[in-house]
Design a protein around this motif. Sequence first.
Motif, PDB file in Angstrom:
ATOM      1  N   THR A 164     -27.600   2.662 -28.130  1.00 38.22           N
ATOM      2  CA  THR A 164     -26.935   2.451 -26.940  1.00 38.22           C
ATOM      3  C   THR A 164     -27.714   1.082 -26.066  1.00 38.22           C
ATOM      4  OG1 THR A 164     -26.160   4.932 -26.935  1.00 38.22           O
ATOM      5  CG2 THR A 164     -26.109   3.515 -24.737  1.00 38.22           C
ATOM      6  N   SER A 188     -25.982  -2.572 -24.979  1.00 36.11           N
ATOM      7  CA  SER A 188     -26.186  -3.239 -23.738  1.00 36.11           C
ATOM      8  C   SER A 188     -27.102  -4.619 -23.795  1.00 36.11           C
ATOM      9  CB  SER A 188     -26.785  -2.253 -22.831  1.00 36.11           C
ATOM     10  OG  SER A 188     -26.945  -2.667 -21.803  1.00 36.11           O
ATOM     11  N   TYR A 207     -24.396  -7.058 -25.397  1.00 35.83           N
ATOM     12  CA  TYR A 207     -23.660  -7.219 -24.386  1.00 35.83           C
ATOM     13  C   TYR A 207     -23.891  -8.519 -23.217  1.00 35.83           C
ATOM     14  CZ  TYR A 207     -20.160  -7.029 -20.661  1.00 35.83           C
ATOM     15  OH  TYR A 207     -19.180  -7.525 -19.521  1.00 35.83           O
ATOM     16  N   ASP A 208     -25.196  -8.279 -22.876  1.00 36.36           N
ATOM     17  CA  ASP A 208     -25.788  -8.940 -21.854  1.00 36.36           C
ATOM     18  C   ASP A 208     -26.004 -10.323 -22.399  1.00 36.36           C
ATOM     19  OD1 ASP A 208     -25.831  -7.030 -19.883  1.00 36.36           O
ATOM     20  OD2 ASP A 208     -28.066  -6.529 -20.198  1.00 36.36           O
ATOM     21  N   LYS A 225     -15.983  -0.902 -18.354  1.00 36.52           N
ATOM     22  CA  LYS A 225     -17.190  -1.413 -19.070  1.00 36.52           C
ATOM     23  C   LYS A 225     -17.255  -1.205 -20.552  1.00 36.52           C
ATOM     24  CE  LYS A 225     -20.313  -1.096 -14.971  1.00 36.52           C
ATOM     25  NZ  LYS A 225     -21.661  -0.255 -14.698  1.00 36.52           N
ATOM     26  N   THR A 264     -17.123  -4.244 -23.084  1.00 33.61           N
ATOM     27  CA  THR A 264     -18.239  -4.407 -24.209  1.00 33.61           C
ATOM     28  C   THR A 264     -17.664  -4.242 -25.444  1.00 33.61           C
ATOM     29  OG1 THR A 264     -19.748  -3.056 -22.697  1.00 33.61           O
ATOM     30  CG2 THR A 264     -20.407  -3.217 -25.180  1.00 33.61           C
TER      31      THR A 264
END
Length: 177
Positions: free
Chosen positions: A68, A72, A75-76, A153, A157
């Motif tokens: 997870t 993230s 994605y960033d 979100k 993503t």
Amino acid sequence: MTQPPNTLDWQILSADEGLERYNALRAFIRGLTNDNVVADDVLQETLLRTSKSAQYAELDNPLAYMITVSKSVLYDHQRKKLPSSVDWQTEELEAANDSPEKSYHNAQKLAFIETVLADMTPLRREVFILRRVDGLSRDEIACTLNLSVEAVKKHLTRAMVELTLKLEAADWEKNNH
């Protein structure tokens, strides 16, 4: 190349457990991107964020947590590469000054992106367009579509990862500028 953390970083794991999780996480991240440099960066940032988590030792499934976190981080990373919204008037002016070859490649890339978007679920596509094309905030999209901000979100993503993976698989990032 990113090195696996030592056992002190991951608290009470044995060396075998730590190496097993490291290899599983590394394989997962490499499956998300064809760019080994990006994969190593995402892996390193994931390990750093995970090692700083006070709750790591309390998790029932630490690998799921790391996966997870890695999504993230990816994605960033991808978000930094894309503009937050598109100014169509500026794009039209720039396109008018492009060479015929560049215009042709841009048209091909746009057609490819439209194909990827068409393959997405209608809700995911709409969330993506509202955010990336229309420039709406996540809160505005949530209100408009009667969704939670977390759902917005999630769709963003997944849309970004899908689009990025398909662009990379088609070599648009490397060969078709």
